[in-house]
Design a protein around this motif. Structure first.
Motif, PDB file in Angstrom:
ATOM      1  N   VAL A 119      56.338 -10.831   5.863  1.00  0.00           N
ATOM      2  CA  VAL A 119      57.758 -10.461   6.000  1.00  0.00           C
ATOM      3  C   VAL A 119      58.029  -9.290   5.055  1.00  0.00           C
ATOM      4  O   VAL A 119      57.727  -9.378   3.856  1.00  0.00           O
ATOM      5  CB  VAL A 119      58.690 -11.651   5.654  1.00  0.00           C
ATOM      6  CG1 VAL A 119      60.156 -11.255   5.844  1.00  0.00           C
ATOM      7  CG2 VAL A 119      58.352 -12.875   6.503  1.00  0.00           C
ATOM      8  N   ILE A 120      58.592  -8.200   5.595  1.00  0.00           N
ATOM      9  CA  ILE A 120      58.829  -6.987   4.790  1.00  0.00           C
ATOM     10  C   ILE A 120      60.294  -6.563   4.929  1.00  0.00           C
ATOM     11  O   ILE A 120      61.005  -7.041   5.809  1.00  0.00           O
ATOM     12  CB  ILE A 120      57.934  -5.814   5.256  1.00  0.00           C
ATOM     13  CG1 ILE A 120      58.265  -5.437   6.723  1.00  0.00           C
ATOM     14  CG2 ILE A 120      56.458  -6.151   5.106  1.00  0.00           C
ATOM     15  CD1 ILE A 120      57.624  -4.152   7.208  1.00  0.00           C
ATOM     16  N   ASP A 121      60.730  -5.642   4.051  1.00  0.00           N
ATOM     17  CA  ASP A 121      62.061  -5.072   4.252  1.00  0.00           C
ATOM     18  C   ASP A 121      61.930  -3.678   4.871  1.00  0.00           C
ATOM     19  O   ASP A 121      60.827  -3.190   5.126  1.00  0.00           O
ATOM     20  CB  ASP A 121      62.889  -5.098   2.955  1.00  0.00           C
ATOM     21  CG  ASP A 121      62.446  -4.071   1.924  1.00  0.00           C
ATOM     22  OD1 ASP A 121      61.732  -3.119   2.288  1.00  0.00           O
ATOM     23  OD2 ASP A 121      62.807  -4.209   0.740  1.00  0.00           O
ATOM     24  N   ILE A 122      63.060  -3.032   5.105  1.00  0.00           N
ATOM     25  CA  ILE A 122      63.109  -1.779   5.869  1.00  0.00           C
ATOM     26  C   ILE A 122      62.274  -0.654   5.245  1.00  0.00           C
ATOM     27  O   ILE A 122      61.790   0.228   5.945  1.00  0.00           O
ATOM     28  CB  ILE A 122      64.590  -1.326   6.057  1.00  0.00           C
ATOM     29  CG1 ILE A 122      64.731  -0.058   6.924  1.00  0.00           C
ATOM     30  CG2 ILE A 122      65.282  -1.095   4.717  1.00  0.00           C
ATOM     31  CD1 ILE A 122      64.575  -0.286   8.383  1.00  0.00           C
ATOM     32  N   PHE A 141      62.676  -8.026   7.577  1.00  0.00           N
ATOM     33  CA  PHE A 141      63.908  -8.697   7.163  1.00  0.00           C
ATOM     34  C   PHE A 141      64.901  -7.591   6.839  1.00  0.00           C
ATOM     35  O   PHE A 141      64.767  -6.904   5.835  1.00  0.00           O
ATOM     36  CB  PHE A 141      63.657  -9.593   5.950  1.00  0.00           C
ATOM     37  CG  PHE A 141      64.836 -10.480   5.580  1.00  0.00           C
ATOM     38  CD1 PHE A 141      66.071 -10.349   6.176  1.00  0.00           C
ATOM     39  CD2 PHE A 141      64.697 -11.470   4.628  1.00  0.00           C
ATOM     40  CE1 PHE A 141      67.156 -11.162   5.850  1.00  0.00           C
ATOM     41  CE2 PHE A 141      65.764 -12.306   4.277  1.00  0.00           C
ATOM     42  CZ  PHE A 141      66.991 -12.132   4.890  1.00  0.00           C
ATOM     43  N   PHE A 142      65.884  -7.408   7.728  1.00  0.00           N
ATOM     44  CA  PHE A 142      66.895  -6.379   7.507  1.00  0.00           C
ATOM     45  C   PHE A 142      67.938  -6.958   6.567  1.00  0.00           C
ATOM     46  O   PHE A 142      68.683  -7.866   6.934  1.00  0.00           O
ATOM     47  CB  PHE A 142      67.523  -5.962   8.837  1.00  0.00           C
ATOM     48  CG  PHE A 142      68.282  -4.680   8.747  1.00  0.00           C
ATOM     49  CD1 PHE A 142      67.631  -3.462   8.902  1.00  0.00           C
ATOM     50  CD2 PHE A 142      69.639  -4.668   8.475  1.00  0.00           C
ATOM     51  CE1 PHE A 142      68.325  -2.264   8.799  1.00  0.00           C
ATOM     52  CE2 PHE A 142      70.338  -3.481   8.363  1.00  0.00           C
ATOM     53  CZ  PHE A 142      69.673  -2.271   8.530  1.00  0.00           C
ATOM     54  N   PHE A 213      64.398 -10.559  11.088  1.00  0.00           N
ATOM     55  CA  PHE A 213      65.406 -11.436  10.472  1.00  0.00           C
ATOM     56  C   PHE A 213      66.583 -10.568  10.053  1.00  0.00           C
ATOM     57  O   PHE A 213      66.410  -9.421   9.648  1.00  0.00           O
ATOM     58  CB  PHE A 213      64.830 -12.136   9.236  1.00  0.00           C
ATOM     59  CG  PHE A 213      63.723 -13.096   9.520  1.00  0.00           C
ATOM     60  CD1 PHE A 213      63.960 -14.259  10.246  1.00  0.00           C
ATOM     61  CD2 PHE A 213      62.430 -12.850   9.064  1.00  0.00           C
ATOM     62  CE1 PHE A 213      62.933 -15.149  10.519  1.00  0.00           C
ATOM     63  CE2 PHE A 213      61.404 -13.732   9.336  1.00  0.00           C
ATOM     64  CZ  PHE A 213      61.648 -14.892  10.053  1.00  0.00           C
ATOM     65  N   ILE A 214      67.781 -11.138  10.116  1.00  0.00           N
ATOM     66  CA  ILE A 214      68.950 -10.401   9.659  1.00  0.00           C
ATOM     67  C   ILE A 214      69.841 -11.345   8.857  1.00  0.00           C
ATOM     68  O   ILE A 214      70.026 -12.506   9.228  1.00  0.00           O
ATOM     69  CB  ILE A 214      69.677  -9.733  10.853  1.00  0.00           C
ATOM     70  CG1 ILE A 214      70.943  -9.022  10.401  1.00  0.00           C
ATOM     71  CG2 ILE A 214      69.945 -10.679  11.976  1.00  0.00           C
ATOM     72  CD1 ILE A 214      71.519  -8.106  11.438  1.00  0.00           C
ATOM     73  N   ASN A 215      70.350 -10.832   7.731  1.00  0.00           N
ATOM     74  CA  ASN A 215      71.056 -11.681   6.765  1.00  0.00           C
ATOM     75  C   ASN A 215      72.550 -11.753   7.085  1.00  0.00           C
ATOM     76  O   ASN A 215      73.396 -11.261   6.346  1.00  0.00           O
ATOM     77  CB  ASN A 215      70.836 -11.147   5.346  1.00  0.00           C
ATOM     78  CG  ASN A 215      71.101 -12.217   4.301  1.00  0.00           C
ATOM     79  OD1 ASN A 215      71.304 -13.384   4.621  1.00  0.00           O
ATOM     80  ND2 ASN A 215      71.089 -11.824   3.046  1.00  0.00           N
TER      81      ASN A 215
END
Length: 481
Positions: A119-122, A141-142, A213-215
């Motif tokens: 899982v990584i970020d933008i 994971f946005f 994924f979005i928070n």
């Protein structure tokens, strides 16, 4: 009967990689904790140690868990590549680019069974090719709002359609509410900037993810989430499955508090319910000297109780992004003469950092004057606290507009001009807005709406709630995979 050995089948193993900055690390780490505590995973949390801050280190090591392993990536020398005046997104992208050079060997050396997913970020999209070769599915994971997420998916198409150096009209993301140009962060608005080129690069690569994924959650951002699911534009581009799992925010800080934190909570304990305005501009936000002076006078003139987190003024709005938690100074040297003495008993001034979640969770806290960074926004709503929006950089202007115009939990300070320039909010206006939110009818309506979202956030994260079940489904697919 013989005892069952739980260790015969190892727990499924997932890794995380976040770019530097509390805004990115916090949601990824909270997701990691959920996988470990609620879904029986083991997690390797990979940390880019270049540009690492004391606050990040303290947070990651506060609550050790036997199935959550912190793995430090080797620091890299950035001296020839980045400079202090470099734009934030460019700097982050370059730090990540250099830090992941040994990524293949780092992944192969991880303890535990083969990875089911990364899982990584933008800002970490540079790992897609490596993971593809190793047959490891990558999920993005946005960590920002649904509004910015839909804009980011639309940006590559928008870039192809528009000519010229800058976007000059209102942006109409399909199926979403229009975004005013002055609410766009400069990297998206100014197509000549390095930040724009880097952000576009990462947005184009979002489509390489197995899932995103979005928070956020349905009750907070129905328009954006509906667009992604049903709007023909998003169905026709190869949008990966989108999983809303928010609000994932930092839990209440450990009970072991340092002396000044205990004093802050003790001070709050003595104040009436909903009577204190909490003022903080996030881990990176910094005001100019002129603006800090006006804010202090506005608070004093409002005669409302407040806790104000201050740091040394700077002309650069994100001045402390890369060193949060390491600065400490005497606020008397840059606040108006006598301000601390005159507001004693009514206000509390704290230098550089406060236990934000504990403050927002306290019954005496009635509103939050905030930069509207997404983590702070979610923390505020998760504790039912309305906001005064004071956006500073990144996508905070978009957030502030959405929270005031669509969600009804914030009022926006006039700190952005018609051409997108930063303007100074004057003391009389600050006094008026603070009094309106703390005492007026509009403040009561916003507080009531915030309490509704607090209840909704609890429901969505509980077993049977949409965010809980969305994550459970993905976790189940990883276990089967």
């Amino acid at each position: 009967m013989g005892s069952i050995d739980n260790q015969t089948t190892p727990k499924p193993h997932v890794a995380f990689l976040s770019s530097p900055g509390m805004g990115h690390i916090t949601p990824l780490f909270e997701l990691a904790i959920r996988l470990v505590t609620q879904h029986d995973f083991q997690v390797s949390f990979l940390v880019i140690t270049t540009a690492f801050t004391p606050a990040q280190s303290e947070y990651l090591n506060a609550n050790p868990h036997p199935d959550l392993h912190i793995v430090d990536l080797p620091p890299v020398d950035m001296s020839g590549l980045v400079s202090d005046d470099m734009e934030l997104g460019t700097r982050l992208s370059l730090i990540v680019q250099e830090s992941i050079r040994p990524f293949r060997s780092i992944l192969s050396e991880l303890k535990g069974p083969k990875l089911r997913a990364l899982v990584i970020d933008i800002f970490c999209t540079g790992v897609f090719e490596i993971c593809n070769e190793l047959a490891i599915p990558v999920y993005s994971f946005f960590t920002a709002s649904g509004v910015l997420f839909t804009l980011s998916l639309y940006l590559p198409s928008m870039d192809r359609e528009v000519e010229g150096d800058q976007y000059v009209e209102t942006v109409k993301v399909p199926g979403c509410n229009p975004i005013r140009i002055q609410d766009l962060q400069e990297p998206v608005w100014n197509r000549n900037s390095d930040d724009y080129k880097w952000y576009l690069f990462h947005c184009r690569r979002l489509f390489m993810a197995t899932g995103i994924f979005i928070n956020t959650w349905e009750d907070l951002e129905p328009v954006s989430l509906k667009a992604v699911k049903h709007e023909p534009f998003f169905l026709n581009i190869p949008t990966p499955p989108v999983h809303p799992i928010g609000p994932l925010v930092k839990q209440i800080e450990p009970a072991v508090m340092v002396k000044y934190e205990k004093e802050m909570i003790a001070w709050l304990d003595k104040q009436p319910k909903d009577s204190v305005l909490y003022v903080s501009f996030g881990s990176g936000g910094t005001l100019t000297r002129e603006q800090l002076t006006e804010l202090a006078w506005g608070l004093e003139l409002s005669r409302q109780r407040f806790i104000m987190v201050v740091r040394k003024p700077s002309d650069y709005a994100a001045a402390t992004f890369f060193n949060v938690g390491s600065e400490s100074d005497d606020p008397r040297t840059y606040l108006p003469d006598g301000f601390i003495e005159r507001t004693k008993g009514v206000g509390l001034v704290v230098s550089s950092w406060a236990p934000q979640v504990a403050v927002l969770n306290h019954p005496s806290t009635g509103a939050f004057l905030s930069h509207c960074g997404w983590n702070s926004t979610l923390e505020s709503l998760k504790h039912g606290v309305p906001m005064i929006g004071w956006p500073m950089y990144a996508e905070q202007r978009m957030n502030a507009t959405m929270l005031s115009n669509e969600v009804g939990v914030a009022v926006k300070m006039h700190v952005v001009g018609d051409k997108g320039e930063t303007v100074v909010a004057r003391r009389e206006e600050i006094k008026r807005v603070v009094q309106m939110v703390m005492e007026g009818e509009e403040g009561k309506k916003m507080r009531s709406r915030a309490k509704e979202l607090e209840a909704s956030s609890r429901t969505t994260l509980s077993r049977g709630g949409t965010s809980y079940e969305t994550l459970a489904r993905v976790a189940e697919s990883w276990k089967l995979g």
